[in-house]
Design an enzyme around this catalytic site. Structure first.
Site, PDB file in Angstrom:
ATOM      1  N   GLU A 213       0.834  -1.209   0.000  1.00 25.09           N
ATOM      2  CA  GLU A 213       0.000   0.000   0.000  1.00 25.09           C
ATOM      3  C   GLU A 213       0.869   1.260   0.000  1.00 25.09           C
ATOM      4  OE1 GLU A 213      -0.295  -2.596   1.947  1.00 25.09           O
ATOM      5  OE2 GLU A 213      -2.407  -3.155   2.209  1.00 25.09           O
ATOM      6  N   GLY A 273       5.703  -2.068  14.791  1.00 22.90           N
ATOM      7  CA  GLY A 273       4.926  -1.071  14.050  1.00 22.90           C
ATOM      8  C   GLY A 273       3.872  -0.378  14.901  1.00 22.90           C
ATOM      9  N   GLU A 359      -3.942  -6.828  17.152  1.00 24.88           N
ATOM     10  CA  GLU A 359      -2.773  -7.381  16.458  1.00 24.88           C
ATOM     11  C   GLU A 359      -1.792  -7.977  17.475  1.00 24.88           C
ATOM     12  OE1 GLU A 359      -1.281  -6.134  12.218  1.00 24.88           O
ATOM     13  OE2 GLU A 359      -0.340  -4.846  13.710  1.00 24.88           O
ATOM     14  N   HIS A 395     -26.248   7.551  20.972  1.00 23.95           N
ATOM     15  CA  HIS A 395     -27.396   7.585  20.062  1.00 23.95           C
ATOM     16  C   HIS A 395     -27.267   6.515  18.994  1.00 23.95           C
ATOM     17  CE1 HIS A 395     -28.812  11.378  21.833  1.00 23.95           C
ATOM     18  NE2 HIS A 395     -27.523  11.512  22.106  1.00 23.95           N
ATOM     19  N   LYS A 523      -1.451 -11.330   2.531  1.00 25.92           N
ATOM     20  CA  LYS A 523      -0.476 -10.610   1.708  1.00 25.92           C
ATOM     21  C   LYS A 523       0.047 -11.512   0.592  1.00 25.92           C
ATOM     22  CE  LYS A 523       1.789  -7.523   5.007  1.00 25.92           C
ATOM     23  NZ  LYS A 523       3.065  -7.263   5.655  1.00 25.92           N
TER      24      LYS A 523
HETATM   25  C1  G6Q Z   1       2.131  -3.282  13.230  1.00 29.48           C
HETATM   26  C2  G6Q Z   1       2.194  -4.117  12.064  1.00 29.48           C
HETATM   27  C3  G6Q Z   1       1.710  -3.486  10.787  1.00 29.48           C
HETATM   28  C4  G6Q Z   1       2.709  -2.572  10.116  1.00 29.48           C
HETATM   29  C5  G6Q Z   1       2.207  -2.243   8.713  1.00 29.48           C
HETATM   30  C6  G6Q Z   1       3.120  -1.291   7.980  1.00 29.48           C
HETATM   31  O1  G6Q Z   1       2.564  -3.603  14.312  1.00 29.48           O
HETATM   32  O2  G6Q Z   1       3.453  -4.653  11.933  1.00 29.48           O
HETATM   33  O3  G6Q Z   1       0.507  -2.783  10.979  1.00 29.48           O
HETATM   34  O4  G6Q Z   1       2.911  -1.421  10.861  1.00 29.48           O
HETATM   35  O5  G6Q Z   1       2.054  -3.417   7.989  1.00 29.48           O
HETATM   36  O6  G6Q Z   1       4.401  -1.823   7.875  1.00 29.48           O
HETATM   37  P1  G6Q Z   1       5.590  -0.963   7.368  1.00 29.48           P
HETATM   38  O7  G6Q Z   1       5.823   0.132   8.348  1.00 29.48           O
HETATM   39  O8  G6Q Z   1       6.742  -1.885   7.251  1.00 29.48           O
HETATM   40  O9  G6Q Z   1       5.176  -0.380   6.036  1.00 29.48           O
END
Ligand code: G6Q
Length: 564
Positions: A213, A273, A359, A395, A523
């Site tokens: 993405e 992340g 997650e 509501h 993925k």
């Molecule tokens: C969070 C996950 C996941 C990650 C995204 C973006 O803990 O690992 O949400 O942050 O897939 O990954 P990148 O930062 O590598 O693009």
């Protein structure tokens, strides 16, 4: 190896204790202990955590703390702060606490103090965000940057977006900060529509710099920039280096994309992340509110880290939050919990916590790999997290909270003072917040309903017919977090509380809260399907449903009029 939760001595005692509390209404608990609020609330500076409106007594907390001790929670907390490789499946330390370490203490990963790196990147963030704020960071045509667009997804998006929304009252006029996450082109197109390429800076936030993405959005953003500036070749490369900053652990890849090496802000494999808003991933936050406010956010989180590390388990707010949640999920069968901020600025907090919690703790095997539905005895793990700001939720879905058949513990959050005072709005907001937790706890009995309807002049037959619908069982548990104001420091505290709450539950459930293999399969299948959707190769060996959908989309593509 640690015993599974169900084999810890306190587990059976808690099950028996739950039986004792079954049918004891919280009204009774309040009536029998006039100091219940004092007994079941604690404060940390201006933060008040009230957990008195829960199905628990002093003995419950004692038993839950015993369970935590038997699960070696304190040792696990120490291990996290010591940089041990708690993320076993990825062989990584879990040290987001180092990112907000405001003390002079070192923080070690594999024997190396990471604090110099942390401070170096904070310095880079300050230089960058100061330059943008002061108008000295110039785009390719010499104009100042007015708009910053964060391109990132998941952990590289949800936390920063939540924080930028929450801290809007602290935002500088320039730059305006925008977020694009979805690979759906509409996200990028709609965000860029009002922007001028000459004055737009992109932050490509991707730890791996390989995420479909983010990289797709980054390439399209680069195209938009170059088309907008009518540049290519050397001029194009120069423009990309002035309009793109990367935040990544994969600096080489960012440089290959066209980011100048000095504009690639580093993060490290010991930052997960969903725990990364405290790192350079928070550059979008710092762009919005300035670096001083960003550092206040870090200080707030550090306050909670210190509390989490040092407070006794029974007086430790994130530990209590974790244990109370576990009490409902493991012993009362609650499948979800709702986060209900009575603060519009926190509108994206539920989404951030959803990722953080689901997650982290949406796992089905123990740390050693034993399935939780195996012979060792089943127990559920991470709850479903959802929510929306009050009063809007009232509501919409509060009906189910009050009169539905499910047990849904709720967290209410509210600031005593508004950042945007307007007439008596804030008093009405606060009154609503307090009224909801009181109503959820007390409910309304049949006798009370009968008396009220009779007083309204309804006939006995009508009372009889209506009353069952108007009864509220009550006894519905809530925590309330009150704080003075939603400052950057308070926001840091709130988010860190939830991070540690998730940690506590992960330790007790004996799962790895720090990997996320569950996102991998989808993925992999996406990369398989993409060439088939593009008709670059014929359909592979899919199930009938997937083949049927591919055929539908192929037919739709074939019937689409070709652009001339
Ligand atoms: C969070 C996950 C996941 C990650 C995204 C973006 O803990 O690992 O949400 O942050 O897939 O990954 P990148 O930062 O590598 O693009």
């Amino acid at each position: 190896m640690r015993k599974p939760l169900t084999e810890l001595p306190a587990y059976d005692r808690l099950r028996a204790h739950r039986g004792e509390l079954e049918g004891v209404h919280m009204r009774t608990l309040f009536a029998s202990d006039p100091e219940r609020f004092e007994h079941f609330s604690c404060a940390l500076d201006d933060l008040l955590f009230d957990y008195s409106k829960n199905r628990l007594v002093g003995h419950t907390i004692e038993l839950l703390v015993e369970l935590a001790e038997q699960a070696h929670l304190s040792a696990a907390i120490d291990a996290m702060f010591a940089g041990k490789h708690l993320n076993l499946t990825e062989g990584r330390a879990v040290l987001h606490v180092a990112l907000r370490n405001r003390s002079e203490q070192p923080a070690y990963v594999d024997g190396r103090d990471v604090m110099p790196d942390v401070r170096r990147v904070l310095g880079q963030m300050r230089a960058l965000t100061d330059a943008i704020g002061a108008g000295t960071w110039l785009g390719a045509t010499g104009e100042r940057i007015t708009d910053v667009v964060n391109l990132g997804i998941g952990g590289s998006h949800l936390g920063p977006e939540m924080a930028v929304r929450a801290l809007r009252p602290y935002a500088r006029e320039v730059p305006r900060v925008h977020f694009v996450s979805n690979v759906d082109g509409a996200d990028l197109v709609e965000t860029l529509r009002p922007l001028r390429p000459q004055q737009t800076l992109f932050l490509v936030a991707s730890k791996t710099f390989t995420t479909l993405e983010t990289l797709t959005n980054a390439r399209s953003a680069r195209r938009w920039l170059l088309d907008g500036l009518a540049l290519s070749g050397q001029g194009g490369a120069e423009a990309v280096s002035r309009h793109f900053v990367a935040i990544t652990a994969n600096v080489d890849e960012a440089v290959r994309f066209g980011v100048a090496a000095e504009h690639a802000l580093e993060l490290w494999d010991w930052v997960g992340g969903r725990y990364s808003l405290w790192s350079a991933v928070g550059t979008s936050i710092a762009c919005a509110v300035g670096m001083d406010a960003f550092e206040e956010l870090l200080t707030g989180a550090h306050d909670i880290d210190e509390h989490f590390r040092t407070a006794p388990l029974g007086q430790n707010i994130p530990v209590l939050m974790g244990l109370i949640g576990l009490w409902y999920h493991t012993f009362w069968g609650a499948e979800s919990y709702a986060v209900l901020p009575y603060d519009q600025s926190l509108e994206r907090l539920p989404a951030h916590l959803q990722q953080l919690d689901m997650e982290s703790n949406g796992k089905r095997v123990r740390r050693g790999g034993e399935p939780l539905d195996g012979p060792l005895g089943a127990y559920g793990t991470g709850p479903i997290v959802w929510g929306a700001p009050g009063t809007n939720g009232q509501h919409a879905f509060f009906q189910l909270l009050h009169q539905g058949t499910r047990l849904i513990p709720c967290d209410f959050l509210a600031p005593a003072e508004s950042e945007r005072p307007l007439g008596d709005h804030h008093e009405k907001l606060l009154a609503s917040c307090l009224a909801q937790t009181e109503a959820l706890m007390r409910g309304r009995t049949r006798e009370e309903v009968d008396a009220a309807l009779t007083a309204e002049g309804l006939s006995p037959e009508r009372v009889e017919a209506l009353a069952p619908h108007r009864v509220f069982p009550g006894d519905r548990p809530t925590n309330t977090l009150l704080f003075r104001r939603l400052t950057p420091r308070t926001l840091g505290r709130l988010v860190a509380l939830y991070e540690h709450k998730v940690f506590v539950q992960g330790v007790l459930w004996d799962i790895n809260s720090f990997d996320q293999w569950g996102v991998e399969l989808g993925k992999a299948l996406t990369s398989d399907l993409l060439p088939e959707l593009r008709a670059e190769r014929g359909p592979g060996a899919h199930d009938g449903s997937t083949l049927g959908q591919l055929a539908y989309l192929a037919a739709a593509a074939a019937s689409r009029p070709r652009p001339r």
